[in-house]
Write a protein that holds these residues in place. Sequence first.
Motif, short mmCIF file in Angstrom:
data_model
loop_
_atom_site.label_atom_id
_atom_site.label_comp_id
_atom_site.label_asym_id
_atom_site.label_seq_id
_atom_site.Cartn_x
_atom_site.Cartn_y
_atom_site.Cartn_z
N PRO A 8 2.12 -9.10 0.09
CA PRO A 8 1.21 -7.98 0.34
C PRO A 8 0.84 -7.79 1.82
N GLU A 9 1.00 -8.84 2.63
CA GLU A 9 0.71 -8.72 4.06
C GLU A 9 1.74 -7.83 4.76
N MET A 10 2.97 -7.84 4.27
CA MET A 10 4.05 -7.05 4.88
C MET A 10 4.31 -5.72 4.16
N ILE A 11 4.12 -5.72 2.83
CA ILE A 11 4.42 -4.53 2.03
C ILE A 11 3.13 -4.05 1.37
N PRO A 12 2.69 -2.84 1.71
CA PRO A 12 1.47 -2.33 1.05
C PRO A 12 1.70 -2.22 -0.46
N ASP A 13 0.66 -2.55 -1.24
CA ASP A 13 0.78 -2.51 -2.70
C ASP A 13 1.21 -1.13 -3.19
N SER A 14 0.71 -0.06 -2.55
CA SER A 14 1.07 1.30 -2.99
C SER A 14 2.57 1.54 -2.82
N THR A 15 3.16 1.06 -1.74
CA THR A 15 4.60 1.20 -1.52
C THR A 15 5.37 0.38 -2.54
N TRP A 16 4.89 -0.83 -2.79
CA TRP A 16 5.55 -1.70 -3.76
C TRP A 16 5.53 -1.07 -5.16
N GLU A 17 4.37 -0.58 -5.58
CA GLU A 17 4.24 0.00 -6.91
C GLU A 17 5.12 1.25 -7.07
N GLU A 18 5.25 2.04 -6.01
CA GLU A 18 6.12 3.20 -6.05
C GLU A 18 7.57 2.79 -6.32
N GLY A 19 8.03 1.76 -5.63
CA GLY A 19 9.39 1.25 -5.82
C GLY A 19 9.62 0.69 -7.22
N ILE A 20 8.63 -0.03 -7.72
CA ILE A 20 8.73 -0.61 -9.06
C ILE A 20 8.80 0.49 -10.12
N LYS A 21 7.99 1.52 -9.98
CA LYS A 21 8.00 2.62 -10.95
C LYS A 21 9.32 3.39 -10.90
N SER A 22 9.93 3.45 -9.73
CA SER A 22 11.22 4.13 -9.65
C SER A 22 12.30 3.32 -10.38
N GLN A 23 12.15 2.01 -10.43
CA GLN A 23 13.10 1.15 -11.13
C GLN A 23 12.79 1.02 -12.61
N PHE A 24 11.52 0.82 -12.95
CA PHE A 24 11.12 0.48 -14.32
C PHE A 24 10.40 1.60 -15.06
N LYS A 27 5.65 2.71 -16.70
CA LYS A 27 4.98 1.47 -17.12
C LYS A 27 4.92 0.48 -15.97
N GLY A 28 5.98 0.45 -15.17
CA GLY A 28 6.02 -0.48 -14.05
C GLY A 28 6.44 -1.90 -14.42
N TYR A 29 6.99 -2.07 -15.62
CA TYR A 29 7.47 -3.39 -16.05
C TYR A 29 8.61 -3.20 -17.04
N MET A 30 9.33 -4.28 -17.31
CA MET A 30 10.41 -4.28 -18.30
C MET A 30 9.94 -4.99 -19.56
N VAL A 31 10.48 -4.53 -20.69
CA VAL A 31 10.24 -5.22 -21.95
C VAL A 31 11.58 -5.81 -22.39
N GLN A 32 11.58 -7.12 -22.62
CA GLN A 32 12.78 -7.81 -23.05
C GLN A 32 12.53 -8.41 -24.43
#
Length: 192
Positions: A8-24, A27-32
Motif C-alpha cells: 500500500p505504500e507504493m500502490i494506492p488502494d484505489s488503483t489496486w482495487e480498480e485493477g482487481i475488479k478488471s480481472q475478477f 466482486k473483486g475476488y474469485m470463487v473456487q
Amino acid sequence: MEVLNPNPEMIPDSTWEEGIKSQFGEKGYMVQKYFYKRGNYIAEIEAGESKGFQAYNSEDGLLYSWQDKSDTAITLNSKKYLDELIEIIDSEETDTILGIPCRSVIVKSKMGKMTLFYNSDYLKMDSKFYEGHKYGHWEQILKKIGGLPLKMEQKGLMTHVVQTAIEFEEISIDDKKFEIPTFKEVIENPMN
C-alpha cells in the motif's frame, strides 16, 4: 480467493482495487469450488464473467488448466516446482474459520511464505495419494498437516493472496467428474 494490495505504500488502494475488479469483476475476488476423491482433484474457478478449471491427473502427474468451452489446455508438471521449499514450521497463530478452531503452520520457500490454518479433525487427506506432488509443496504440506487447510495466506514477491473456505461438505462424486477433456491443443507451461 482475495488478492490484496501487497504494498500500500507504493500502490494506492484505489488503483489496486480498480485493477482487481478488471480481472475478477465487481466482486473483486474469485470463487473456487474444489472436488477431491482419493488421488484426484478438480477446481471450478469463477472470476467475474469467466469460468475455468484446473484438474490434477494422478496418472500422468500433470495439472491441466483450461477455460470453459476452450479446446486448449495448459499443463504443469506436479513433480516439479521452481520455488524451493525451505521449511514448514508450527506457528503460534490461530484463527477460527467456519466456527472451527484452527492452528497454523508457516511454509517458507525461496519466493516467500505461506501461512496455513487447519484443524486435523476436518478435511483429512491421505498424503500417500500425492507422493511426488512437489508443485505448491503439496506433498510436504499434506504430510505435515494431514489434510486440507481451511485458510491460506501467501505473501512474497509483490503478492498477498488469501484463500478462505466458505463452506464444505462430504458428498459422493462420480469418477467422471475428474476426467480430463480431450483438447485440440495441450501446451506445457514454460514457467514450470
